[in-house]
Scaffold this motif. Structure first.
Motif, mmCIF file in Angstrom:
data_model
loop_
_atom_site.group_PDB
_atom_site.id
_atom_site.type_symbol
_atom_site.label_atom_id
_atom_site.label_comp_id
_atom_site.label_asym_id
_atom_site.label_seq_id
_atom_site.Cartn_x
_atom_site.Cartn_y
_atom_site.Cartn_z
ATOM 1 N N UNK A 175 5.245 13.844 -107.954
ATOM 2 C CA UNK A 175 6.420 14.075 -108.748
ATOM 3 C C UNK A 175 6.231 13.192 -110.156
ATOM 4 N N UNK A 176 7.072 13.787 -111.246
ATOM 5 C CA UNK A 176 7.158 12.999 -112.479
ATOM 6 C C UNK A 176 8.213 11.758 -112.334
ATOM 7 N N UNK A 177 9.290 12.060 -111.452
ATOM 8 C CA UNK A 177 10.365 11.305 -111.521
ATOM 9 C C UNK A 177 10.917 11.306 -110.062
ATOM 10 N N UNK A 178 11.571 10.186 -109.718
ATOM 11 C CA UNK A 178 12.191 10.269 -108.272
ATOM 12 C C UNK A 178 13.592 9.506 -108.364
ATOM 13 N N UNK A 179 14.453 10.029 -107.226
ATOM 14 C CA UNK A 179 15.643 9.510 -107.014
ATOM 15 C C UNK A 179 15.386 8.896 -105.506
ATOM 16 N N UNK A 180 15.986 7.653 -105.461
ATOM 17 C CA UNK A 180 15.800 7.189 -103.969
ATOM 18 C C UNK A 180 17.284 6.938 -103.518
ATOM 19 N N UNK A 181 17.254 7.650 -102.257
ATOM 20 C CA UNK A 181 18.656 7.606 -101.488
ATOM 21 C C UNK A 181 18.656 6.589 -100.453
ATOM 22 N N UNK A 182 19.913 6.053 -100.318
ATOM 23 C CA UNK A 182 20.116 5.410 -99.185
ATOM 24 C C UNK A 182 21.646 5.444 -98.678
ATOM 25 N N UNK A 183 21.701 5.825 -97.663
ATOM 26 C CA UNK A 183 23.361 5.883 -96.914
ATOM 27 C C UNK A 183 24.030 6.807 -97.800
ATOM 28 N N UNK A 184 23.489 7.800 -98.293
ATOM 29 C CA UNK A 184 24.248 9.086 -98.844
ATOM 30 C C UNK A 184 24.421 8.618 -100.306
ATOM 31 N N UNK A 185 23.743 7.649 -100.906
ATOM 32 C CA UNK A 185 24.113 7.184 -102.111
ATOM 33 C C UNK A 185 22.828 7.155 -103.003
ATOM 34 N N UNK A 186 22.581 7.396 -104.249
ATOM 35 C CA UNK A 186 21.440 7.282 -105.018
ATOM 36 C C UNK A 186 21.514 5.692 -105.534
ATOM 37 N N UNK A 187 20.493 4.948 -105.035
ATOM 38 C CA UNK A 187 20.371 3.551 -105.121
ATOM 39 C C UNK A 187 19.599 3.275 -106.313
ATOM 40 N N UNK A 188 18.674 4.258 -106.779
ATOM 41 C CA UNK A 188 17.752 3.927 -107.733
ATOM 42 C C UNK A 188 17.109 5.303 -108.427
ATOM 43 N N UNK A 189 16.785 5.417 -109.656
ATOM 44 C CA UNK A 189 15.809 6.235 -110.089
ATOM 45 C C UNK A 189 15.092 6.153 -111.235
#
Lengths: 289, 234
Positions: free
Chosen positions: B201-215
């Motif tokens: 992928x070009x970009x990514x979102x990191x999810x933890x416990x139902x929330x975006x914690x990083x992208x």
């Protein structure tokens, strides 16, 4: 002896064709909508009364009146699905069971009220005619009913396997959520399945009319056989229901011939018990073939 | 092209995702990463309308996706290849593909798209008449992706395409996804296999416990200490 058996097999296959129309409807509804329609027999009854009144007051041949009973029952099926069944679809299946059971009782009692408990018959030019093939006796009305029933079953099978809507119906029966991901509207597919199933019940009613009496409880004879056939043929499997219905017709007929006139059902239910004990998934393969 | 703003969804009273905001541009490949249960699949299911939104909005090319009934969403050009493949087991390979092009926008070009899918996945062409349920896991995954492509999607959402596949099949699957992306289709890839996903992928979102914690960009995430420690085992 052998000839007696062969004649009983012929009689059984002929009535098995009618059972097939009812059980294919039950299995179609179960396979697609995932409910057991306890009222299916009452829709056969409605089909019979439609043909009875058309024959009595307008002189329409019962077989021809299938062109009325099928579309009328299709529309009733769509309405029942859209306005009643849709409201009770959910994880809990008790409301569905009670709903179709209540519908069955309602229709039964409405028929008692409107049509009385009298037996109604239609006498056609072919009601008493029969073909004789090499010593075997084949009543004309039953042969016509069987042929039309097989034709309609084949038409449904072709619909499920060659049209986009038919394939969408099979897809929805196999995985409702993923079918939605394909853009299939589940409620629309359910309406068509319910409509088609009731149209088949209506056809069964019309086809029965030349050789069977209409009365409010008549559906119960057929729905009982249909439920057994649907279990034997694997729930949700159209081809399985067809084959099992023919087998049951034959089993019943052999039972009548060799056990006693009132004991045809003994053989049928013995078959059901043996199947449930040794092959509970039914004799068919998977779903919606 | 796709924009989620503060999307929350729940299964009954159990919250699954809260205030998730992500966007994907046309033709882009974006990852949705995180551990099991982080809410990745729920995010895809929210986009497809399979779970109702508790709050927030989802728009696709300006269309309010959240207000559409679920079966209208594929018509926009959003294909969702669900977790665990979920092919229609009692239908043949070809019938599965046909159903993939059920919506009007895809139906008109069904024959041509099917040729393309058979070009990308020659194995499917060999197995046209086979019942999908009798194929191997890898073949079913190809079929599930191929069925998604039949929609002629502008956005292809893939939920754990490597799940349960042998490493060699995973390689093939990721190669095919890269190939599809090169043809101009935007990809939203949900993966537990973070290093594999970041390579695609070009970009990514990191999810933890139902929330975006990083992208961020794949490269930055791959070099991020926290991501390395939590997901890459470095």
């Amino acid at each position: 002896m052998l000839e007696t058996v062969a004649q009983a097999v012929i009689n059984g296959l002929l009535i098995g064709g009618i059972y097939a129309l009812v059980s294919i409807g039950v299995t179609l509804i179960f396979g697609v909508v995932k409910i057991v329609n306890f009222a299916q027999g009452e829709f056969v009854m409605i089909g019979m009364y439609i043909s009875y009144f058309l024959a009595t007051y307008f002189g329409v041949d019962p077989i021809v009146s299938l062109l009325v009973s099928m579309p009328v029952l299709f529309v009733i099926g769509v309405l029942v699905q859209h306005f009643l069944i849709r409201r009770v679809l959910g994880p809990n299946d008790m409301p569905q069971i009670f709903l179709t059971f209540a519908l069955s009782l309602l229709l039964l009692n409405l028929a008692l009220l409107l049509f009385t408990a009298n037996y109604r018959t239609v006498h056609t030019s072919y009601s008493d005619e029969a073909f004789h093939f090499g010593g075997f006796y084949v009543p004309e009305a039953k042969l016509i009913a069987f042929a039309v029933a097989m034709g309609l079953s084949g038409a449904l099978w072709a619909f499920l396997h060659t049209t986009d809507l038919g394939k969408a119906m099979r897809a929805a029966s196999q995985n409702r959520d993923v079918a939605t991901l394909m853009g299939i509207n589940p409620n629309r597919v359910f309406c068509v399945a319910f409509g088609a199933a009731l149209a088949l019940a209506g056809a069964a009613g019309s086809l029965l009319m030349p050789f069977y009496s209409a009365y409010p409880f008549v559906g119960q004879v057929f729905v009982l056989m249909a439920f057994v056939a649907v279990v034997l043929g694997t729930l949700g499997n159209v081809l399985g229901a067809l084959v099992a219905s023919l087998m049951m017709g034959v089993a019943e007929s052999l039972g009548i011939q060799f056990v006693g006139a009132d004991s045809g059902l003994i053989v049928v239910f013995a078959m059901l018990l043996l199947t449930l004990a040794f092959r509970p998934q039914g004799l068919g393969g998977g779903r919606m073939r | 092209m796709l924009e989620l703003k503060g999307v929350s969804a729940a299964y009954g009273s159990v919250p699954a995702i809260s205030h998730v905001s992500i966007n994907i541009n046309a033709g882009e490949a974006v990852g949705l990463l995180g551990a099991n249960g982080a809410g990745k699949s729920t995010t895809l299911r929210a986009i497809s309308g399979l779970v109702a939104l508790a709050s927030g909005s989802i728009s696709f090319d300006g269309v309010d996706v959240g207000s559409l009934p679920p079966h209208k969403i594929p018509e926009l050009g959003i294909a969702h290849v669900p977790e665990g493949r979920q092919v229609f087991p009692e239908m043949t390979v070809q019938e599965n593909l046909e159903i993939g092009a059920f919506v009007p926008r895809a139906k008109a070009e069904r024959a041509r798209t099917m040729e393309l899918v058979y070009d990308i996945f020659p194995r499917l062409a060999e197995r046209k008449r086979q019942l999908a349920g009798t194929m191997s896991g890898g073949e079913q995954q190809m079929l599930a992706v191929g069925r998604g492509l039949m929609l002629k999607p502008r956005l292809l959402m893939l939920d754990e395409p490597s799940l349960g596949l042998a490493p060699v099949m995973t390689d093939v699957t990721f190669e095919k996804i890269a190939e599809i992306h090169k043809m101009g289709t935007a990809i939203l890839l949900v993966e537990q296999n973070v290093s594999r996903a970041l390579s695609l992928v070009d970009r990514a979102y990191v999810l933890e416990s139902g929330r975006v914690i990083m992208h961020g960009d794949s490269e930055d995430l791959a070099n991020n200490r926290q991501v390395q420690a939590a997901y890459l085992g470095i």
